[in-house]
Motif scaffolding. Structure first.
Motif: not given
Length: 441
Positions: A263-267, A269-272, A400-402
């Motif tokens: 889950n943190e890897t997906r987050r 990846s989205g951040l990068t 909020t996941g942002g």
């Protein structure tokens, strides 16, 4: 930015500005003086050259010398008088005609009368015939005073004791005016250059403001990005370390830390990806590839999953899809922006709240509005809401996941489309994000 570096840069800007102002003033002064000098003496030089071509005037001067009558010109016919006093004539108060012998002696001394004393130091120069020359003579009556003349000398080829004829025009008045103007110009240049020093200091200070502002934003961006990257990396590291402490456990038994790491890897990846998008935009590498798009099916398809999510969360999702003209946009980028706005609308609304997605054509623009009846945004937060990593509460929580990058990305994408993204209140409570895109380039 280091204080010493910023001070050196400011002083560098200052000296460059001072040198630039000095160069401009010197060039302007030089050009002005050159133009004024050429125009100031032009009429005098033209008059001398015209007098040298006036054969009747020369013959009259020789006749006056031969007859010893300085008032002979007053006894001429009206036609002679008109030529003598006309544009090509001889201004007796400002010009003199000197008759020279082959030996370099002035022949018409008696005709010159008292003015000869002013020309006592004059000598014949045959090396510059038929051209304008500048002369400076000492006044025999007042040695401290210098007389300035422009001279035009011609050779007299008639069978006469007169070998050369010299035309002199006194230019003291012009020279004095030029000196006065030159002094005034230099003083003005010095005064304005001194003023430019203060202006240069102010300009150098103003030039540093955007640099310092950009530097501060870069520092904040690096600090915020580091913080946001550190958190998921720490969680992933802890989850993996836990797996090493229990090597005998099965995957099912360790599914929770594995799922957390994924889950943190997906987050992460989205951040990068978001950071890469912003970096490309800053370096003008984020290209917008526009193509014709039918907005009605595009909006309909985009809104469908959000309608389903809203229904699951007991929220009202209203679609007002009125745009019926072809638009020229980058479909992928506009889709990204609307996903960001709709995702925020779902995150910041509660059950029973209403979300409206409106699309219409107005005044050669494609207007898209995302409205929600959730919490309003303060006027102060509206000023910063499109800044990177900005959150209204400035917290680092992930409720909020942002990461505070979505609106910054949306703003840059719309700006690259030559459009506008704005935010305003929706009465009595809520927020409206409006996108205004031009239909054509």
């Amino acid at each position: 930015m280091n204080t010493e570096i910023s001070r050196k840069q400011r002083w560098k800007f200052f000296f460059i500005n001072v040198a630039a102002f000095a160069g401009v003033f010197l060039l302007l002064g030089f050009i002005t003086l050159q133009l004024l000098q050429s125009s100031a003496y032009r009429q005098t030089d033209l008059s001398l050259s015209q007098m040298a071509k006036n054969d009747r005037l020369i013959e009259m001067e020789i006749t006056r010398y031969q007859e010893g009558n300085p008032f002979l010109s007053q006894q001429q016919t009206p036609d002679d008088l008109q030529m003598s006093n006309g544009p090509e004539g001889n201004n007796r108060f400002n010009t003199q005609i000197i008759l020279w012998s082959k030996e370099g002696k002035i022949l018409n001394k008696e005709v010159l009368g008292g003015r000869f004393t002013e020309l006592a130091n004059l000598s014949l120069d045959t090396s510059h015939l038929n051209s304008i020359q500048s002369l400076n003579l000492k006044n025999s009556t007042a040695e401290s005073q210098k007389l300035a003349f422009h001279s035009y000398t011609i050779k007299y080829d008639q069978d006469s004791e007169v070998a050369y004829v010299q035309f002199l025009a006194n230019t003291n008045q012009i020279a004095d005016s030029m000196k006065t103007f030159e002094t005034t110009l230099i003083l003005c240049m010095v005064v304005f250059w001194l003023l430019s020093i203060g202006l240069s200091f102010y300009i150098s200070k103003m030039n540093m403001k955007p640099i310092m502002s950009s530097w501060r934003k870069q520092q904040e961006f690096v600090e915020n990005a580091s913080h946001e990257l550190r958190t998921p990396l720490a969680i992933i590291q802890n989850s993996l370390q836990q797996l090493f402490t229990r090597p005998e456990n099965t995957i099912m038994e360790e599914s929770e830390p594995i799922a957390q790491a994924l889950n943190e890897t997906r987050r992460l990846s989205g951040l990068t990806n978001d950071l890469l998008t912003l970096a490309r935009s800053d370096s003008n590498q984020l290209l917008v590839q526009k193509a014709a798009l039918d907005p009605q099916p595009f909006i309909q398809q985009l809104a469908q999953p959000f309608q389903e999510i809203a229904a699951m969360q007991d929220k009202r999702f209203v679609l007002e899809n009125f745009a019926n003209e072809t638009v020229l946009v980058d479909e992928k980028r506009v889709h990204q922006v609307l996903v960001i706005l709709l995702d925020n609308a779902l995150k910041y609304t509660d059950a029973k709240d209403k979300i409206i997605l409106q699309s219409e054509i107005s005044n050669d623009h494609w207007l898209i509005e995302v409205k929600n009846s959730g919490a309003s945004i303060s006027d102060e937060d509206k000023k910063h809401i499109f800044e990177r990593f900005y959150r209204e509460d400035q917290s680092r929580s992930k409720e909020t996941g942002g990461y505070g990058l979505g609106l910054a990305i949306a703003k840059q994408v719309i700006t690259q489309h030559k459009g506008k993204l704005t935010v305003r209140d929706w009465q009595p409570q809520g927020v409206i994000f409006q996108i205004r895109l031009p239909l054509k380039n």
